[in-house]
Scaffold this active site. Structure first.
Site, PDB file in Angstrom:
ATOM      1  N   GLU A 143     -31.808 -25.568  -1.584  1.00  0.00           N
ATOM      2  CA  GLU A 143     -30.638 -24.686  -1.663  1.00  0.00           C
ATOM      3  C   GLU A 143     -30.578 -23.909  -2.973  1.00  0.00           C
ATOM      4  O   GLU A 143     -29.539 -23.351  -3.314  1.00  0.00           O
ATOM      5  CB  GLU A 143     -29.362 -25.499  -1.494  1.00  0.00           C
ATOM      6  CG  GLU A 143     -29.245 -26.127  -0.108  1.00  0.00           C
ATOM      7  CD  GLU A 143     -28.003 -26.996   0.039  1.00  0.00           C
ATOM      8  OE1 GLU A 143     -27.383 -27.338  -0.995  1.00  0.00           O
ATOM      9  OE2 GLU A 143     -27.662 -27.326   1.182  1.00  0.00           O
ATOM     10  N   LYS A 161     -19.183 -26.984   9.179  1.00  0.00           N
ATOM     11  CA  LYS A 161     -20.489 -26.349   9.431  1.00  0.00           C
ATOM     12  C   LYS A 161     -20.506 -26.086  10.929  1.00  0.00           C
ATOM     13  O   LYS A 161     -20.553 -27.042  11.723  1.00  0.00           O
ATOM     14  CB  LYS A 161     -21.629 -27.302   9.087  1.00  0.00           C
ATOM     15  CG  LYS A 161     -21.813 -27.629   7.603  1.00  0.00           C
ATOM     16  CD  LYS A 161     -22.817 -28.778   7.458  1.00  0.00           C
ATOM     17  CE  LYS A 161     -23.198 -29.036   6.004  1.00  0.00           C
ATOM     18  NZ  LYS A 161     -23.879 -30.350   5.847  1.00  0.00           N
TER      19      LYS A 161
HETATM   20  C1  PEP Z   1     -25.084 -30.958   3.074  1.00  0.00           C
HETATM   21  O1  PEP Z   1     -25.444 -32.121   3.256  1.00  0.00           O
HETATM   22  O2  PEP Z   1     -23.931 -30.741   2.742  1.00  0.00           O
HETATM   23  C2  PEP Z   1     -26.024 -29.841   3.278  1.00  0.00           C
HETATM   24  C3  PEP Z   1     -25.634 -28.585   3.125  1.00  0.00           C
HETATM   25  O3  PEP Z   1     -27.294 -30.151   3.581  1.00  0.00           O
HETATM   26  P1  PEP Z   1     -27.946 -30.096   5.015  1.00  0.00           P
HETATM   27  O4  PEP Z   1     -27.776 -28.737   5.534  1.00  0.00           O
HETATM   28  O5  PEP Z   1     -29.362 -30.485   4.747  1.00  0.00           O
HETATM   29  O6  PEP Z   1     -27.196 -31.114   5.863  1.00  0.00           O
HETATM   30 MG    MG Z   2     -23.342 -32.893   2.693  1.00  0.00          MG
END
Ligand code: PEP
Ligand code: MG
Length: 433
Positions: free
Chosen positions: A214, A346
């Site tokens: 990231e 998400k």
């Molecule tokens: C997270 O865990 O908050 C993250 C953004 O990672 P991933 O997309 O790998 O779950």
């Molecule tokens: Mg996370």
């Protein structure tokens, strides 16, 4: 009312170079929306699987087989689009089409409809059920509703996002909590990210400048020394933690959790915690580094342990990610048990956009602060900048550098510029944390 006249899907690649699905939707008034699904590296056991068996090709086949059903649908109603998607795949978790297709279809449709209506996407989404009903229940006017979320950026990566020798903890995050404007908040996060590189190079002259998935630096440091370096970068810039800037941590504790032994295994740092020790470990870091934000400080099924941390730190965003997986029913459970006061949103954890809006409404009903988030494997799109504003998210977790991260931040800057005193002038400053 626009109608969909064409839908087309294709295989493209995300920021990690993994294949994913992209969908274009065109309306009868010739507006096209496009969305490509992101994907995670640290994936919650209860989140929607990205693809069915057969991967992207299998999802594309489902899309092509059902193109006739999608044509003619009204993209201007996220709920109606959801019904169309559910006709194709009615089972929970989208086992037939995969969450990535639900994501790409629903977001491409929303983008085409927002363009057709001549509205910014955040406003189109904010007017949709179930968000609109959640805000009318709280009697907030649109102007009271829309705020800029604070960008929350990854400055140092470890865990599932970086290689051996890096911290076991997945992310150290910066948030410019003292900023009055989104422009200043973005600039401040960039300054800290940049200063941290110098701090890391002083600690280890051999530091290559390598980064995790990231865009956070990925040094060979343990958890403690990594946090100290992040704090030092803030101090070097004249900032006081908890004032101009604050640190956060995504512990991503399910990565360390060994269920067979009921222990958290920090193999890079060389220690183990039982569940009680994990609560103390996380609490100690939250206190000493004045964290404003603590995500998944315990594993994804430890609702009661999360509740203990939440009770100790009422002023910290004690946040569920793998714990709550953008699932409205799980969030209700977490809220009832007092497990968290904030939750990651998400869209692809849930599958489609409508599922995510239901989650946001559940958050609003339960006083849970939302943090709209990128995934570690991202597209260069910026829908989440709009989703963060539309859902009243307090923070937008999008990284600091890297083209696919900066795309989201730059979209915030464009949205800020479009606040021009007309009817579009709806965003009233920064969120209240
Ligand atoms: C997270 O865990 O908050 C993250 C953004 O990672 P991933 O997309 O790998 O779950
Ligand atoms: Mg996370």
């Amino acid at each position: 009312m626009p109608a969909i006249t064409a839908v087309r899907g294709r295989l493209v690649y995300n920021s990690r170079g993994s294949p994913t699905i992209e969908v274009d939707i065109t309306t009868d008034d010739r507006h096209t929306g496009r969305a490509a699904a992101p994907s995670g590296a640290s994936v919650g056991i209860h989140e929607t699987a990205s693809f069915p068996e057969g991967g992207v090709a299998a999802s594309l086949q489902i899309l092509n087989d059902n193109a006739g059903r999608i044509s003619g649908a009204d993209p201007g109603d996220v709920g109606a689009m959801h019904k169309v998607i559910r006709e194709i795949d009615p089972e929970p978790g989208y086992p037939k089409m995969g969450g990535s297709l639900a994501f790409a279809l629903s977001i491409a449709a929303a983008e085409s409809a927002a363009k057709s209506a001549g509205k910014p996407l955040y406003r189109f989404l904010g007017e949709q059920a179930p968000l609109a009903s959640a805000s009318s229940a709280s009697s907030a006017s649109p102007a009271e509703r829309y705020r800029f979320p604070f960008p929350l950026g990854n400055i140092l990566g470890g865990g599932a996002h970086a290689g051996p020798g890096t911290p076991d903890m997945q992310e150290i995050l910066i948030c410019a909590t003292g900023s009055d404007t989104v422009q200043d908040a973005i600039r401040t996060n960039l300054e800290v990210h940049s200063e941290l590189r110098g701090v890391l190079q002083k600690l280890d002259p051999g530091f290559s400048g390598g980064k995790g998935d990231e865009g956070g630096w990925a040094p060979k440091l343990d958890n403690e020394r990594a946090l100290q370096a992040a704090a030092k970068a803030c101090e070097n810039l004249g900032f006081t933690l908890g004032r101009e800037v604050s640190l956060g941590v995504d512990f991503a504790s399910s990565t360390q959790w060994d269920a067979s032994r009921s222990r958290y295994v920090y193999d890079r740092a060389g220690f183990e915690n039982d569940p009680g020790e994990q609560i103390e470990f996380a609490s100690d870091l939250i206190s000493r580094f004045k964290l404003i934000y603590a995500e998944d400080a315990v594993h994804e099924e430890a609702f009661e342990d999360m509740a203990q941390i939440r009770a100790r730190f009422p002023d910290v965003l004690v946040t569920g990610d793998d714990l709550t997986v953008t699932n409205a029913a799980i969030l209700e459970k977490a809220a009832r048990g007092g497990s968290c006061n904030a939750a990651i949103l998400k869209v692809n954890q849930a599958g489609g956009l409508y599922d995510a809006l239901e989650f946001a409404a559940a958050g609003a009903r339960n006083g849970i602060r939302l943090v709209t988030s990128h995934r570690s494997g991202e597209s260069t799109e910026s829908h989440i900048s709009h989703i963060g504003i539309a859902t009243g998210s307090k923070m937008l977790k999008v990284g600091v550098v890297g083209g696919e991260r900066v795309a989201k931040l730059n979209e915030l800057l464009r949205i800020a510029e479009s606040q021009d005193g007309t009817e579009h002038d709806l965003i009233q400053g920064m969120a209240e944390l």
